[in-house]
Design a protein around this motif. Structure first.
Motif: not given
Length: 535
Positions: A141, A143-145, A147, A150, A152, A156, A160
């Motif tokens: 992850k 932060n709150d994303s 990775v 999914n 990625i 992207k 981030l």
């Protein structure tokens, strides 16, 4: 008496003229259209902008006008030379970062395998190293994303991880099956353009320049000082696959290699007066054996450097004919956040020749030039080189040189076509080397602690039969053909590449080139030629 009357009526006269001017200005065409002047209408937009405005205002369906404008601009530029380009806003930052020589981020290299972001390398002295990130960590992850798992993509994850220096990234990593939280403070991350500098043989230094950016000259001086302390008397400069960059970086490096008041190049265009670029200062390496390595990927600033060295008979050019880009671009920022990189002049090297190859047959023909060279046989036979400029050009000492399509080397080294076997092609295109080496290195980190530097590694490490077999078993999972019946050439290539990729894990590009150059034909030829040069 008359002067006194004039003094009385002068203010009244000014008032009448002012009122008349305001009245006429109000009645003039365009006076209420926002025009900048009173007595002239606003300049016409031109048919291209008029059509765009009408489409936006009247067209039956809704459209993404940004995309439409980009296509229109690119269509217009397609009628110019191949190097006048439009850079959309989404790409401008990355383009500028590459030439500026730095960006703001956390300082890691990564790859994505099986939908997982793996930390392949941690920049020494960078934010991630300071925070405790290690090679082999997997990023779950940012932060709150999420990775991991999914879909990625590299773009992207870069978005981030990049951000203003001093800002915080809260990363969740997987290390040895345990999740750990690592806060990382972003910083300024250098993008080096000197990939390697080391002593290739006693008294012979080697410098690999991958591009010409804002920091290249300073990096070059640092590399030269290091090599000078190591006893450098002769020098190899490698600009293979170097696409160019800032003209200033190339001319300043040339200044370190040529005597004072020597012409390096001149530029000239229709609305661009001739400008001469000359050496201006005593250089660090004006005497001593010099070789420049080039190939079909050496372009622009690379060709300026190689061409000036060749025209002044300062050194020997070894390799293959360069790309053939002799056009000067200036970059203009646009209101939409993008930029136009427009060709404004041609450059000419000291002998008076232009390096630019023909582009009158369209962009597609121009883009296919390298493939055409290969099909024509130029990559393996110097006699197959097509010379498009028949003007007689001579070097300072009277040697014949050629223009109209790149720098033709003094010593030709053919392209190794045997690297295109089905087995090797599949390994390279499927990224099998990188993925295997990452896994192997993270599982055997302690085994590599015995090597103090890249030089020791290059001299003593051998790709063992066990390592080769382990690679072959891994490669079979990628459906690589021919692994059970490798030719001697293919096996040698695999052994060499595995060793070089492992060196890269330990010492980045410096380790890679010091290892792979030990068997490189151009480097070996340069060493052979320079060995005959007097100290």
């Amino acid at each position: 008496m008359s002067n006194r009357k004039l003094n009385v009526f002068l203010p009244l006269l000014f008032a009448v003229v002012l009122a008349l001017g305001m009245f006429l200005g109000h009645k003039m065409p365009g006076s209420n259209t926002g025009g900048a002047t009173v007595f002239f209408t606003k300049p016409s937009k031109g048919p291209l902008q008029e059509v765009m405005d009408l489409i936006k205002a009247k067209y039956v369906d809704s459209l993404n006008t940004d995309d439409l404008q980009q296509e229109a601009i690119e269509g217009l530029l397609a009628h110019l030379d191949p190097h006048s380009i439009y850079i959309p806003p989404s790409q401008l930052q990355q383009v500028n970062e590459d030439l500026e020589g730095n960006f703001e981020g956390i300082g890691v290299e990564f790859n994505i395998t099986a939908d997982t972001v793996n930390v392949v390398s941690v920049l020494s002295g960078g934010p991630s190293e300071a925070a405790g990130v290690q090679t082999g960590d997997k990023i779950l992850k940012v932060n709150d994303s999420l990775v991991a798992g999914n879909g990625i993509t590299p773009d992207k994850i870069r978005k981030l991880l990049k951000g203003p220096a001093g800002s915080l990234v809260n990363a969740t990593m997987l290390r040895q099956q345990k999740q750990i939280q690592i806060p990382i403070k972003r910083g300024i991350i250098p993008l080096y353009s000197i990939d390697a500098s080391y002593m290739a043989a006693p008294g012979v230094g080697y410098i690999k320049i991958s591009k010409f950016s804002a920091t290249t000259f300073d990096e070059f001086l640092g590399a030269m000082r290091k090599l000078d302390k190591a006893g450098m008397k002769k020098l190899i400069i490698d600009v293979r696959q170097n696409p160019g960059g800032f003209l200033d970086a190339a001319t300043r490096i040339a200044d370190e290699l040529l005597d004072d008041q020597r012409l390096i190049l001149y530029t000239k265009g229709k609305d661009y007066p001739r400008t001469d670029y000359k050496t201006r200062r005593p250089g660090m390496f004006e005497k001593g054996g010099l070789a420049i390595l080039t190939d079909e990927g050496s372009a622009s600033a690379s060709e300026i450097l190689a061409g000036a060295i060749q025209d002044w008979d300062r050194g020997v050019i070894i390799g293959r004919r360069t790309f053939g880009k002799g056009l000067v671009q200036e970059q203009y920022d646009l209101d939409n956040g993008g930029a136009l990189r427009l060709t404004v002049a041609r450059y000419y090297i000291p002998s008076g020749r232009s390096i630019q190859k023909p582009y009158g047959n369209g962009h597609a023909n121009y883009d296919d030039d390298i493939i055409d060279r290969y099909n024509h046989g130029e990559m393996v036979n110097k006699d197959s080189i097509k010379i498009t400029d028949t003007v007689l050009y001579k070097t300072h000492e009277g040697r014949r040189v050629y223009g109209g399509g790149g720098i033709t080397p003094d010593i030709f080294i053919p392209f190794d076509t045997s690297r295109f076997t089905p087995t090797l092609t599949a390994i390279y295109t499927r990224n099998t080397f990188s993925n295997f080496v990452y896994r192997y290195f993270t599982a055997h980190k302690d085994d590599f602690k015995q090597y103090k530097d890249a030089e020791a590694f290059a001299k003593t490490f051998q790709t063992s039969p066990e390592l080769l077999n382990e690679f072959k078993e891994y490669a079979k999972k990628d459906s690589i053909p021919g692994l059970d019946r490798l030719s001697i050439h293919d096996e040698t290539e695999i052994r060499t590449r595995l060793k070089a990729m492992l060196a890269r894990q330990l010492w980045r590009t410096e380790g890679f080139y010091e290892t792979v150059n030990a068997t490189d034909p151009m480097v070996k030829k340069a060493l052979e030629v320079l060995e005959k040069e007097p100290d």
